[in-house]
Design a protein around this motif. Structure first.
Motif, mmCIF file in Angstrom:
data_model
loop_
_atom_site.group_PDB
_atom_site.id
_atom_site.type_symbol
_atom_site.label_atom_id
_atom_site.label_comp_id
_atom_site.label_asym_id
_atom_site.label_seq_id
_atom_site.Cartn_x
_atom_site.Cartn_y
_atom_site.Cartn_z
ATOM 1 N N LYS A 150 -15.907 13.199 71.508
ATOM 2 C CA LYS A 150 -16.273 11.786 71.430
ATOM 3 C C LYS A 150 -15.143 10.877 71.911
ATOM 4 O O LYS A 150 -15.354 9.682 72.138
ATOM 5 C CB LYS A 150 -16.664 11.424 69.995
ATOM 6 N N PHE A 151 -13.941 11.439 72.071
ATOM 7 C CA PHE A 151 -12.804 10.651 72.533
ATOM 8 C C PHE A 151 -12.561 10.799 74.029
ATOM 9 O O PHE A 151 -11.539 10.365 74.545
ATOM 10 C CB PHE A 151 -11.545 11.069 71.770
ATOM 11 N N TYR A 152 -13.480 11.435 74.708
ATOM 12 C CA TYR A 152 -13.355 11.685 76.141
ATOM 13 C C TYR A 152 -14.531 10.983 76.811
ATOM 14 O O TYR A 152 -15.691 11.301 76.546
ATOM 15 C CB TYR A 152 -13.394 13.195 76.381
ATOM 16 N N ASP A 153 -14.250 10.005 77.701
ATOM 17 C CA ASP A 153 -15.290 9.160 78.272
ATOM 18 C C ASP A 153 -15.462 9.373 79.770
ATOM 19 O O ASP A 153 -14.479 9.570 80.507
ATOM 20 C CB ASP A 153 -14.974 7.680 78.023
ATOM 21 N N LEU A 154 -16.707 9.299 80.219
ATOM 22 C CA LEU A 154 -17.067 9.287 81.631
ATOM 23 C C LEU A 154 -17.635 7.907 81.937
ATOM 24 O O LEU A 154 -18.560 7.457 81.252
ATOM 25 C CB LEU A 154 -18.118 10.363 81.917
ATOM 26 N N SER A 155 -17.094 7.235 82.955
ATOM 27 C CA SER A 155 -17.463 5.842 83.176
ATOM 28 C C SER A 155 -17.632 5.529 84.656
ATOM 29 O O SER A 155 -17.030 6.166 85.523
ATOM 30 C CB SER A 155 -16.398 4.903 82.591
ATOM 31 N N ILE A 156 -18.461 4.524 84.907
ATOM 32 C CA ILE A 156 -18.598 3.936 86.239
ATOM 33 C C ILE A 156 -18.271 2.458 86.112
ATOM 34 O O ILE A 156 -18.874 1.742 85.300
ATOM 35 C CB ILE A 156 -20.020 4.113 86.797
ATOM 36 N N LEU A 157 -17.293 2.013 86.883
ATOM 37 C CA LEU A 157 -16.841 0.626 86.854
ATOM 38 C C LEU A 157 -17.135 -0.036 88.193
ATOM 39 O O LEU A 157 -17.221 0.628 89.220
ATOM 40 C CB LEU A 157 -15.335 0.553 86.582
ATOM 41 N N GLU A 158 -17.237 -1.367 88.176
ATOM 42 C CA GLU A 158 -17.491 -2.113 89.407
ATOM 43 C C GLU A 158 -16.579 -3.335 89.436
ATOM 44 O O GLU A 158 -16.430 -4.035 88.426
ATOM 45 C CB GLU A 158 -18.950 -2.557 89.445
ATOM 46 N N ALA A 159 -15.938 -3.585 90.569
ATOM 47 C CA ALA A 159 -15.102 -4.778 90.708
ATOM 48 C C ALA A 159 -15.936 -6.009 90.402
ATOM 49 O O ALA A 159 -17.073 -6.139 90.874
ATOM 50 C CB ALA A 159 -14.530 -4.861 92.123
ATOM 51 N N ASP A 160 -15.381 -6.929 89.591
ATOM 52 C CA ASP A 160 -16.185 -8.076 89.173
ATOM 53 C C ASP A 160 -16.265 -9.163 90.233
ATOM 54 O O ASP A 160 -17.016 -10.128 90.088
ATOM 55 C CB ASP A 160 -15.681 -8.652 87.849
ATOM 56 N N GLY A 161 -15.463 -9.046 91.319
ATOM 57 C CA GLY A 161 -15.562 -9.985 92.424
ATOM 58 C C GLY A 161 -14.973 -11.354 92.158
ATOM 59 O O GLY A 161 -15.084 -12.259 92.979
ATOM 60 N N LYS A 162 -14.312 -11.536 91.027
ATOM 61 C CA LYS A 162 -13.778 -12.850 90.680
ATOM 62 C C LYS A 162 -12.335 -13.044 91.139
ATOM 63 O O LYS A 162 -11.801 -14.135 91.063
ATOM 64 C CB LYS A 162 -13.850 -13.063 89.165
ATOM 65 N N ARG A 163 -11.696 -11.977 91.587
ATOM 66 C CA ARG A 163 -10.280 -12.063 91.928
ATOM 67 C C ARG A 163 -10.041 -12.155 93.422
ATOM 68 O O ARG A 163 -8.914 -12.292 93.859
ATOM 69 C CB ARG A 163 -9.548 -10.850 91.356
ATOM 70 N N GLY A 164 -11.138 -12.068 94.199
ATOM 71 C CA GLY A 164 -11.011 -12.266 95.629
ATOM 72 C C GLY A 164 -10.411 -11.099 96.365
ATOM 73 O O GLY A 164 -10.136 -10.052 95.805
ATOM 74 N N CYS A 165 -10.209 -11.287 97.645
ATOM 75 C CA CYS A 165 -9.691 -10.238 98.513
ATOM 76 C C CYS A 165 -8.199 -10.408 98.697
ATOM 77 O O CYS A 165 -7.717 -11.527 98.899
ATOM 78 C CB CYS A 165 -10.410 -10.285 99.861
ATOM 79 N N PHE A 166 -7.466 -9.302 98.678
ATOM 80 C CA PHE A 166 -6.012 -9.380 98.797
ATOM 81 C C PHE A 166 -5.585 -9.908 100.158
ATOM 82 O O PHE A 166 -4.458 -10.376 100.333
ATOM 83 C CB PHE A 166 -5.393 -8.007 98.547
ATOM 84 N N ARG A 167 -6.494 -9.865 101.163
ATOM 85 C CA ARG A 167 -6.129 -10.339 102.492
ATOM 86 C C ARG A 167 -6.051 -11.865 102.547
ATOM 87 O O ARG A 167 -5.259 -12.424 103.277
ATOM 88 C CB ARG A 167 -7.158 -9.859 103.523
ATOM 89 N N CYS A 168 -6.951 -12.531 101.790
ATOM 90 C CA CYS A 168 -7.029 -13.980 101.937
ATOM 91 C C CYS A 168 -6.868 -14.735 100.632
ATOM 92 O O CYS A 168 -6.798 -15.966 100.643
ATOM 93 C CB CYS A 168 -8.367 -14.361 102.564
ATOM 94 N N SER A 169 -6.808 -14.024 99.521
ATOM 95 C CA SER A 169 -6.605 -14.585 98.182
ATOM 96 C C SER A 169 -7.638 -15.649 97.809
ATOM 97 O O SER A 169 -7.378 -16.534 97.024
ATOM 98 C CB SER A 169 -5.185 -15.167 98.027
#
Length: 306
Positions: A281-300
């Motif tokens: 129960k202490f071992y997790d399998l997860s799928i995460l998705e970028a929330d899109g609120k922090r923008g792209c590192f190329r253009c900030s």
């Protein structure tokens, strides 16, 4: 240094677990490539894990873990994802198992690991391994620039597979890496496995489990505790900039994927499963998705380049 040490004992142990699933009475997946990498150390490690019930139980989580990630990968490819990155890929051969002419695979791992994998596959007739290999420790190289140089397009969707890695990393280093990945690739999803504090501290509350986990470290790391974690998937979401698409404990994943008969055969009885192996129960399998609120590192700027 021996071949096993240069490639890494854990790579051979995990690969042997995948190979074992192939031969089970009710396999959850079939990996026809895992047998290519079997050697004497692999065979000896399997004997080590088969010596007691706790060992067989810990070994058996490879089936549900692999199937969970396989299902995520299959779903992403079906939905149009054309970029897949495997971090710390080891001897995994999903680039072959899930080959698709329109999907580009990228793998990041140490040179010794990737060169060994490529050479063994060539010996068996797989002269062209369909994955771009990025050689280096992903904590030491400039991972983002290396991926961009290899051809990963940050404007397109991408799936990161980060399997069997996070619990070997100091939590803050792992979190910092994940944050950079999500900022650099704002259309990313990440499928990963993590452990929380009770298991990473080798204090599950179950004496047999604790003893066997220690014996595993005796086999692969001269007794050193390699699980540095811990992680809290829900707690880190806002801080690191992701949404949790799905998260399931290994305990629940085993009940999801294994039949009652298979669970009884693996763990002795349903009572033993429910009362003795709760540390899953202490071992997790997860799928995460970028929330899109922090923008792209190329253009900030949020979503500016998408």
């Amino acid at each position: 240094m021996s071949l096993v040490d240069s490639v890494g004992k854990t790579a051979f142990v995990v690969n042997s677990w995948r190979a074992t699933e192939n031969a089970s009475e009710e396999p959850l997946f079939y990996d026809s490539f895992s047998g290519i990498f079997m050697n004497q150390f692999s065979t000896d490690s399997l004997l080590h894990f088969d010596q007691c019930l706790a060992g067989r139980a810990i070994k058996s989580f490879m089936g549900p873990r692999t199937l969970f990630i396989d299902e995520a990968l299959r779903s992403e490819i079906a939905s149009g994802v054309q970029q897949v990155v495997l971090l710390g890929s080891g001897l995994d051969c999903r680039a072959l198992r899930f080959f698709h002419p329109e999907v580009k695979f990228f793998e990041v791992d140490r040179q010794a690991v990737l060169e060994f994998k490529s050479s063994m596959l060539r010996e068996k007739g797989f002269t062209h391994y369909p994955s771009k290999l990025i050689m280096g420790d992903y904590l030491e190289i400039d991972l983002i620039q290396s991926l961009l140089s290899a051809g990963v397009d940050p404007r397109k969707r991408i799936l990161f597979i980060w399997e069997g890695n996070t619990f070997y990393l100091p939590t803050q280093r792992g979190k910092a890496l994940l944050k950079r990945m999500l900022e650099a690739f704002p259309k990313a999803r990440v499928v990963l496995d993590t452990m929380s504090l009770p298991l990473t501290s080798l204090n599950t509350g179950e004496t047999k489990a604790d003893s066997f986990i220690q014996s595993m470290f005796d086999l692969v790391s001269h007794g050193k505790n390699l699980w540095l974690g811990p992680w809290s998937i829900a707690e880190y979401a806002e801080e690191l900039g992701y949404r949790v698409i799905e998260s399931v404990s290994m305990y629940d994943a085993i009940e999801r994927y294994r039949t009652t008969t298979a669970i009884q055969n693996l763990y002795g009885s349903m009572d033993a499963w429910k009362t003795t192996f709760t540390f899953f129960k202490f071992y997790d399998l997860s799928i995460l998705e970028a929330d899109g609120k922090r923008g792209c590192f190329r253009c900030s700027k949020v979503q500016a380049c998408l």
